[in-house]
Motif scaffolding. Structure first.
Motif, PDB file in Angstrom:
ATOM      1  N   LEU A  96       0.870  -1.168   0.000  1.00  0.00           N
ATOM      2  CA  LEU A  96       0.000   0.000   0.000  1.00  0.00           C
ATOM      3  C   LEU A  96       0.908   1.220   0.000  1.00  0.00           C
ATOM      4  CD1 LEU A  96      -2.706  -1.143   2.555  1.00  0.00           C
ATOM      5  CD2 LEU A  96      -3.153  -0.454   0.194  1.00  0.00           C
ATOM      6  N   VAL A  97       0.733   2.099  -0.979  1.00  0.00           N
ATOM      7  CA  VAL A  97       1.579   3.284  -1.068  1.00  0.00           C
ATOM      8  C   VAL A  97       0.723   4.539  -0.980  1.00  0.00           C
ATOM      9  CG1 VAL A  97       3.243   2.025  -2.489  1.00  0.00           C
ATOM     10  CG2 VAL A  97       1.508   3.432  -3.605  1.00  0.00           C
ATOM     11  N   CYS A  98       1.327   5.602  -0.497  1.00  0.00           N
ATOM     12  CA  CYS A  98       0.615   6.867  -0.326  1.00  0.00           C
ATOM     13  C   CYS A  98       0.350   7.522  -1.686  1.00  0.00           C
ATOM     14  CB  CYS A  98       1.432   7.826   0.542  1.00  0.00           C
ATOM     15  SG  CYS A  98       1.718   7.250   2.236  1.00  0.00           S
ATOM     16  N   GLY A  99      -0.816   8.123  -1.829  1.00  0.00           N
ATOM     17  CA  GLY A  99      -1.136   8.864  -3.040  1.00  0.00           C
ATOM     18  C   GLY A  99      -1.635   7.974  -4.164  1.00  0.00           C
ATOM     19  N   LEU A 149      16.049  -2.928  -9.974  1.00  0.00           N
ATOM     20  CA  LEU A 149      14.936  -2.870 -10.915  1.00  0.00           C
ATOM     21  C   LEU A 149      13.685  -3.461 -10.270  1.00  0.00           C
ATOM     22  CD1 LEU A 149      13.650  -2.453 -13.723  1.00  0.00           C
ATOM     23  CD2 LEU A 149      14.607  -4.684 -14.385  1.00  0.00           C
ATOM     24  N   THR A 150      12.614  -2.678 -10.280  1.00  0.00           N
ATOM     25  CA  THR A 150      11.326  -3.104  -9.758  1.00  0.00           C
ATOM     26  C   THR A 150      10.258  -2.852 -10.816  1.00  0.00           C
ATOM     27  OG1 THR A 150      11.981  -2.463  -7.500  1.00  0.00           O
ATOM     28  CG2 THR A 150       9.633  -2.811  -7.907  1.00  0.00           C
ATOM     29  N   ASP A 151       9.497  -3.889 -11.188  1.00  0.00           N
ATOM     30  CA  ASP A 151       8.318  -3.720 -12.028  1.00  0.00           C
ATOM     31  C   ASP A 151       7.094  -3.636 -11.116  1.00  0.00           C
ATOM     32  OD1 ASP A 151       9.765  -3.861 -14.380  1.00  0.00           O
ATOM     33  OD2 ASP A 151       9.484  -6.031 -14.601  1.00  0.00           O
ATOM     34  N   TYR A 152       6.122  -2.854 -11.518  1.00  0.00           N
ATOM     35  CA  TYR A 152       4.921  -2.750 -10.689  1.00  0.00           C
ATOM     36  C   TYR A 152       3.674  -2.677 -11.567  1.00  0.00           C
ATOM     37  CZ  TYR A 152       4.584   2.201 -11.906  1.00  0.00           C
ATOM     38  OH  TYR A 152       4.448   3.378 -12.604  1.00  0.00           O
ATOM     39  N   ARG A 153       2.544  -3.011 -10.946  1.00  0.00           N
ATOM     40  CA  ARG A 153       1.242  -2.778 -11.570  1.00  0.00           C
ATOM     41  C   ARG A 153       0.245  -2.409 -10.480  1.00  0.00           C
ATOM     42  NH1 ARG A 153      -2.567  -7.228 -12.009  1.00  0.00           N
ATOM     43  NH2 ARG A 153      -1.826  -9.066 -10.864  1.00  0.00           N
ATOM     44  N   VAL A 154      -0.697  -1.573 -10.839  1.00  0.00           N
ATOM     45  CA  VAL A 154      -1.705  -1.123  -9.879  1.00  0.00           C
ATOM     46  C   VAL A 154      -2.788  -2.188  -9.750  1.00  0.00           C
ATOM     47  CG1 VAL A 154      -3.528   0.581  -9.456  1.00  0.00           C
ATOM     48  CG2 VAL A 154      -1.273   1.325 -10.267  1.00  0.00           C
ATOM     49  N   LEU A 155      -3.102  -2.564  -8.516  1.00  0.00           N
ATOM     50  CA  LEU A 155      -4.181  -3.512  -8.255  1.00  0.00           C
ATOM     51  C   LEU A 155      -5.485  -2.804  -7.890  1.00  0.00           C
ATOM     52  CD1 LEU A 155      -2.265  -6.196  -6.126  1.00  0.00           C
ATOM     53  CD2 LEU A 155      -2.709  -6.197  -8.597  1.00  0.00           C
ATOM     54  N   GLU A 156      -5.358  -1.669  -7.187  1.00  0.00           N
ATOM     55  CA  GLU A 156      -6.567  -0.938  -6.763  1.00  0.00           C
ATOM     56  C   GLU A 156      -6.172   0.483  -6.381  1.00  0.00           C
ATOM     57  OE1 GLU A 156     -10.106  -1.183  -3.336  1.00  0.00           O
ATOM     58  OE2 GLU A 156      -8.654  -2.821  -3.563  1.00  0.00           O
ATOM     59  N   ARG A 157      -6.973   1.451  -6.838  1.00  0.00           N
ATOM     60  CA  ARG A 157      -6.764   2.845  -6.448  1.00  0.00           C
ATOM     61  C   ARG A 157      -7.770   3.222  -5.377  1.00  0.00           C
ATOM     62  NH1 ARG A 157      -5.541   3.133 -12.041  1.00  0.00           N
ATOM     63  NH2 ARG A 157      -3.362   3.800 -12.390  1.00  0.00           N
ATOM     64  N   LEU A 158      -7.298   3.831  -4.313  1.00  0.00           N
ATOM     65  CA  LEU A 158      -8.100   4.239  -3.171  1.00  0.00           C
ATOM     66  C   LEU A 158      -8.123   5.761  -3.118  1.00  0.00           C
ATOM     67  CD1 LEU A 158      -6.316   1.686  -0.860  1.00  0.00           C
ATOM     68  CD2 LEU A 158      -8.573   1.372  -1.877  1.00  0.00           C
ATOM     69  N   PRO A 159      -8.944   6.374  -2.258  1.00  0.00           N
ATOM     70  CA  PRO A 159      -9.014   7.846  -2.232  1.00  0.00           C
ATOM     71  C   PRO A 159      -7.669   8.539  -2.021  1.00  0.00           C
ATOM     72  CG  PRO A 159     -10.848   6.910  -1.021  1.00  0.00           C
ATOM     73  CD  PRO A 159      -9.970   5.756  -1.392  1.00  0.00           C
ATOM     74  N   ASP A 160      -6.804   7.989  -1.146  1.00  0.00           N
ATOM     75  CA  ASP A 160      -5.533   8.645  -0.841  1.00  0.00           C
ATOM     76  C   ASP A 160      -4.349   7.686  -0.886  1.00  0.00           C
ATOM     77  OD1 ASP A 160      -6.207  11.537   0.101  1.00  0.00           O
ATOM     78  OD2 ASP A 160      -7.701  10.274   1.087  1.00  0.00           O
ATOM     79  N   ALA A 161      -4.541   6.519  -1.467  1.00  0.00           N
ATOM     80  CA  ALA A 161      -3.477   5.510  -1.503  1.00  0.00           C
ATOM     81  C   ALA A 161      -3.711   4.589  -2.690  1.00  0.00           C
ATOM     82  CB  ALA A 161      -3.435   4.715  -0.195  1.00  0.00           C
ATOM     83  N   THR A 162      -2.749   3.714  -2.946  1.00  0.00           N
ATOM     84  CA  THR A 162      -2.825   2.776  -4.063  1.00  0.00           C
ATOM     85  C   THR A 162      -2.303   1.414  -3.612  1.00  0.00           C
ATOM     86  OG1 THR A 162      -2.372   4.600  -5.599  1.00  0.00           O
ATOM     87  CG2 THR A 162      -2.229   2.377  -6.479  1.00  0.00           C
ATOM     88  N   LEU A 163      -3.045   0.374  -3.960  1.00  0.00           N
ATOM     89  CA  LEU A 163      -2.570  -0.991  -3.732  1.00  0.00           C
ATOM     90  C   LEU A 163      -1.829  -1.434  -4.980  1.00  0.00           C
ATOM     91  CD1 LEU A 163      -2.544  -3.692  -2.118  1.00  0.00           C
ATOM     92  CD2 LEU A 163      -4.732  -4.239  -3.222  1.00  0.00           C
ATOM     93  N   VAL A 164      -0.555  -1.799  -4.818  1.00  0.00           N
ATOM     94  CA  VAL A 164       0.267  -2.170  -5.968  1.00  0.00           C
ATOM     95  C   VAL A 164       0.874  -3.546  -5.766  1.00  0.00           C
ATOM     96  CG1 VAL A 164       0.839   0.219  -6.544  1.00  0.00           C
ATOM     97  CG2 VAL A 164       2.350  -1.081  -5.021  1.00  0.00           C
TER      98      VAL A 164
END
Length: 317
Positions: free
Chosen positions: A175-178, A212-227
Motif C-alpha cells: 500500500l503506497v501513499c497517493g 529494478l522493480t516492475d509494478y502494476r496497480v491492483l486498486e486505487r483508493l481515495p488517498d493511496a494505491t494498492l500495488v
C-alpha cells in the motif's frame, strides 16, 4: 554434501577484494563469515592461503572447504510458525510482521531463527553461521510474507546461487501513499547506503548498485494505491526506496515517508502499525528435485485492516 567446492575465476576483478567477490557468489553468507573462513584457511586460491584483501584474477582456482556446522549458540524457542511447505531439504514460512529474522544486537531472542530451531529440532543448514542457520534471504522486521529456509547445506548453496543469479521470482503487495497514475511501469534506479543516515538506503546513480522493480496497480483508493511489485534485484529496502523515489512512500513507513504518512493519519484518524509491505509470492527451483515451486502467503490481519480503513475514505476532509 561434499565439504570441498572448487571453481575457476572467469574474469579478473581489479580493485575488488576477495571477500567482496565471494559475498556476491554466496549471498547467504555475511562478509564477516567469509572473512573468518579466509583467515582460518578454509578458503584458498591455487592451493595457498590468502588474505581477504586478495584481488581476484582470471584463471585462479578458488577452493572453499565448508567446515562442519558448529552447534548453534541461539536457543530454540517455541514461537508459533505458519508453515506453507516443508520437506527434508527446506521449509517455507509466512513470516508475520514484527518478527526479526535472525539474532542481532538488541534482538538476541524471539527471532525467526529461534522459532525455526525449535520447529526443525536444530536441523538447519550451518553455512549461514551460528546466528543465521538456514537463512538464505531476509525480510525486514516489519515486512511480512513468504520466506524459504534451507535445512541442508546442499539446499542452502543451491538456493543462494538462484538468488545471486536473479533466478528467483519475488512478488510483493504494498500500500503506497497517493495515487499512482500509470497502471504499470518499471522503476530502474541504483540504490546505495544513505550518505548521512547509515541505517537507511537511497537512490544514488553514482555509487549505487543496479536495482529494478516492475509494478502494476491492483486498486486505487481515495488517498493511496494498492500495488503489486516484482523484484528483479534484491537490494536492501528496495521496494520502500523505489516507491519513495516515485513520490509514493509506503503507507506506515515512517523511515522513508514520515511526512506523507502524517498527512494520511490526520485525514483517516489512525496510524498503521508498520510499513504495509507483504511478500505475497516466491518461486524457486527446488534445489534437490530441480522442479519449479511457487508458494503464496495470505495478507496478515493488519494489512487487511489498513486496506479496509483506506477503502472507507477519510474521516476528516
Amino acid at each position: 554434501m561434499p565439504n570441498l567446492e572448487r571453481f575457476v575465476i572467469e574474469q579478473s576483478a581489479p580493485g575488488e577484494r576477495m571477500d567482496v567477490f565471494l559475498r556476491r557468489r554466496y549471498p547467504a553468507m555475511s562478509r564477516m563469515a567469509i572473512q573468518r573462513l579466509i583467515e582460518e584457511g578454509f578458503i584458498r586460491v591455487d592451493g595457498r592461503r590468502i588474505k581477504p584483501t586478495h584481488t581476484p584474477r582470471a584463471g585462479e582456482t578458488v577452493e572453499v572447504e565448508w567446515p562442519e556446522a558448529r552447534p548453534a549458540a541461539v536457543r530454540p524457542e517455541p514461537i508459533p510458525l505458519e508453515v506453507l511447505y516443508e520437506d527434508d531439504h527446506l521449509v517455507v514460512v509466512n513470516k508475520p510482521p514484527g518478527l526479526v529474522v535472525h539474532p542481532a544486537a538488541g534482538h538476541e531472542s524471539q527471532t525467526l531463527v529461534n522459532a525455526l530451531l525449535h520447529h526443525c529440532a536444530g536441523r538447519l543448514s550451518g553455512i549461514g553461521g551460528v546466528s543465521r542457520p538456514g537463512i538464505v534471504h531476509r525480510l525486514d522486521k516489519d515486512t511480512s510474507g513468504v520466506m524459504v529456509v534451507a535445512k541442508t547445506d546442499t539446499a542452502h548453496l543451491g538456493l543462494a546461487r538462484q538468488f545471486a543469479a536473479r533466478q528467483v521470482a519475488k512478488v510483493y503487495h504494498a500500500l503506497v501513499c497517493g495515487t499512482v497514475l500509470h497502471d504499470q511501469g518499471s522503476i530502474r534506479a541504483a540504490i546505495a547506503r544513505h550518505p548521512s543516515h547509515r541505517k537507511c538506503m537511497a537512490v544514488c546513480e553514482e555509487r549505487g548498485r543496479e536495482a529494478l522493480t516492475d509494478y502494476r496497480v491492483l486498486e486505487r483508493l481515495p488517498d493511496a494505491t494498492l500495488v503489486e511489485a516484482r523484484l528483479h534485484t534484491g537490494r536492501t529496502h528496495q521496494v520502500r526506496v523505489h516507491f519513495q523515489y516515485m513520490g509514493h512512500p509506503l503507507v506506515g513507513d515512517l523511515v522513508y515517508g514520515r511526512r506523507a504518512n502524517r498527512r494520511l493519519a490526520e485525514r483517516y484518524g489512525f496510524d498503521p502499525p508498520r510499513q504495509m509491505l507483504h511478500a505475497t509470492q516466491l518461486t524457486v527451483v527446488h534445489p534437490a528435485t530441480g522442479e519449479p515451486m511457487t508458494w503464496e502467503a495470505p495478507w496478515p490481519h493488519d494489512f487487511d485492516e489498513t486496506l479496509r480503513r483506506l477503502r472507507a475514505g477519510p474521516v476528516i476532509t
